[in-house]
Design an enzyme around this catalytic site. Sequence first.
Site, PDB file in Angstrom:
ATOM      1  N   TYR A  62       0.846  -1.194   0.000  1.00  0.00           N
ATOM      2  CA  TYR A  62       0.000   0.000   0.000  1.00  0.00           C
ATOM      3  C   TYR A  62       0.885   1.250   0.000  1.00  0.00           C
ATOM      4  CZ  TYR A  62      -3.945  -3.057   1.288  1.00  0.00           C
ATOM      5  OH  TYR A  62      -4.906  -4.042   1.323  1.00  0.00           O
ATOM      6  N   SER A 213     -13.455  -5.056   0.690  1.00  0.00           N
ATOM      7  CA  SER A 213     -14.443  -4.399  -0.176  1.00  0.00           C
ATOM      8  C   SER A 213     -15.858  -4.913   0.068  1.00  0.00           C
ATOM      9  CB  SER A 213     -14.076  -4.583  -1.657  1.00  0.00           C
ATOM     10  OG  SER A 213     -14.729  -3.629  -2.464  1.00  0.00           O
ATOM     11  N   PRO A 214     -16.328  -4.911   1.313  1.00  0.00           N
ATOM     12  CA  PRO A 214     -17.674  -5.417   1.612  1.00  0.00           C
ATOM     13  C   PRO A 214     -18.792  -4.576   0.999  1.00  0.00           C
ATOM     14  CG  PRO A 214     -16.761  -4.309   3.532  1.00  0.00           C
ATOM     15  CD  PRO A 214     -15.644  -4.417   2.531  1.00  0.00           C
ATOM     16  N   LEU A 215     -18.472  -3.352   0.589  1.00  0.00           N
ATOM     17  CA  LEU A 215     -19.465  -2.500  -0.078  1.00  0.00           C
ATOM     18  C   LEU A 215     -19.170  -2.391  -1.571  1.00  0.00           C
ATOM     19  CD1 LEU A 215     -19.846   0.355   2.572  1.00  0.00           C
ATOM     20  CD2 LEU A 215     -21.364  -1.603   2.169  1.00  0.00           C
ATOM     21  N   GLY A 218     -17.941   0.865  -3.005  1.00  0.00           N
ATOM     22  CA  GLY A 218     -18.884   1.975  -2.887  1.00  0.00           C
ATOM     23  C   GLY A 218     -20.187   1.789  -3.633  1.00  0.00           C
ATOM     24  N   LEU A 220     -22.399  -0.261  -2.983  1.00  0.00           N
ATOM     25  CA  LEU A 220     -23.440  -0.550  -1.991  1.00  0.00           C
ATOM     26  C   LEU A 220     -23.465   0.484  -0.862  1.00  0.00           C
ATOM     27  CD1 LEU A 220     -22.919  -4.420  -1.771  1.00  0.00           C
ATOM     28  CD2 LEU A 220     -24.774  -3.212  -2.944  1.00  0.00           C
ATOM     29  N   SER A 221     -22.894   1.645  -1.121  1.00  0.00           N
ATOM     30  CA  SER A 221     -22.841   2.686  -0.091  1.00  0.00           C
ATOM     31  C   SER A 221     -24.165   3.426   0.069  1.00  0.00           C
ATOM     32  CB  SER A 221     -21.747   3.703  -0.442  1.00  0.00           C
ATOM     33  OG  SER A 221     -22.101   4.404  -1.635  1.00  0.00           O
TER      34      SER A 221
END
Length: 341
Positions: A62, A213-215, A218, A220-221
């Site tokens: 990163y 990345s559970p959303l 973005g 599913l934001s």
Amino acid sequence: MKYRTVGNSDLQVSVLSLGTATFGGGSEFYKAWGETDVHQAKRLVDIAIDAGVTLFDTADVYSRGLSEEILGKTIQGRRNKMIIASKAGFRMSDQKDDIGATKKHLVHACEASLKRLGIETIDLWQLHGFDMLTPLEETLSAVDELVQAGKIRHVGCFNYSGWQLMKALALAGEHHWPKYIAHQVHYSLLARDFEWELMPLAIDQNVGSIVWSPLSAGLLSGKINRYSPVVEGSRVATLGARTSMDDAQFYDLIDLLQSLADEYERPVSHIALNWLLQRPTVASLVIGARNETQLMQNLSASDFNLTNEQITLLDKASHKSAPYPYWHQRSVYRERNPSPV
């Protein structure tokens, strides 16, 4: 905040964890994620700790170490409150061998991460990808040496396929090397491939799942719906997001999420995150945040539970046909191959 044990280990983590890929912004790619500096990072970590977050996830790649350096400056004086997870294996320089899961690279990478983080032990060190050019025995024996030296507490992996993870677990068991206790995976209402092979494997072998990345970057934001398309310059617009759904199914799903969010008087993101927290093997969801507002919005996503009926509605709305051989196993031989969920 709720806490869960990761796989077959003594490691207990918060069900929501703070991802730090937004720390640094060391390249154009990572600038699209975020450019959080040390001052801002300390504030985000303060907020997370106050909310009960214990797991903080980073990686050496990163921003080429800058994320670890910035996170390291937030650790001072509160190491006992933070479980630090990092990763290694991706290319770190232009040097030919500065990549992969060879013993040379992993030992150097671990020591470099420890120095950047300013700590003596990494609580959860994850192989960032499967290296098909390095014998797995070399990788696992190197990990064993690092654990024996006290530089790593637990080991996990990232984005392995089923056969790769199972082979690693079997070899570790055979040679009495440390087994992967965690698998960091891509999983969301828009990305349910994990359920076909990796979830059953995790159940069978007691491997904890840490979700990145559970959303879905973005999607599913709650900011994107039939009437609000992707905003130019946003992370989704810049980097894209992986989903195999067509627009019709996607917007139907978003409509359902919005109706449930209205029912609970919560953000859409809470519904998407809470659905994940009801899935087998899931130990923690890695949430990233560019700013305090984004972080605080999602930190309370675990303090309620969707009903079984609501989960079923979301399952149906996000359903995708099974790939082979799973469609055959769960149709012709369904009695002996039930769904893990």
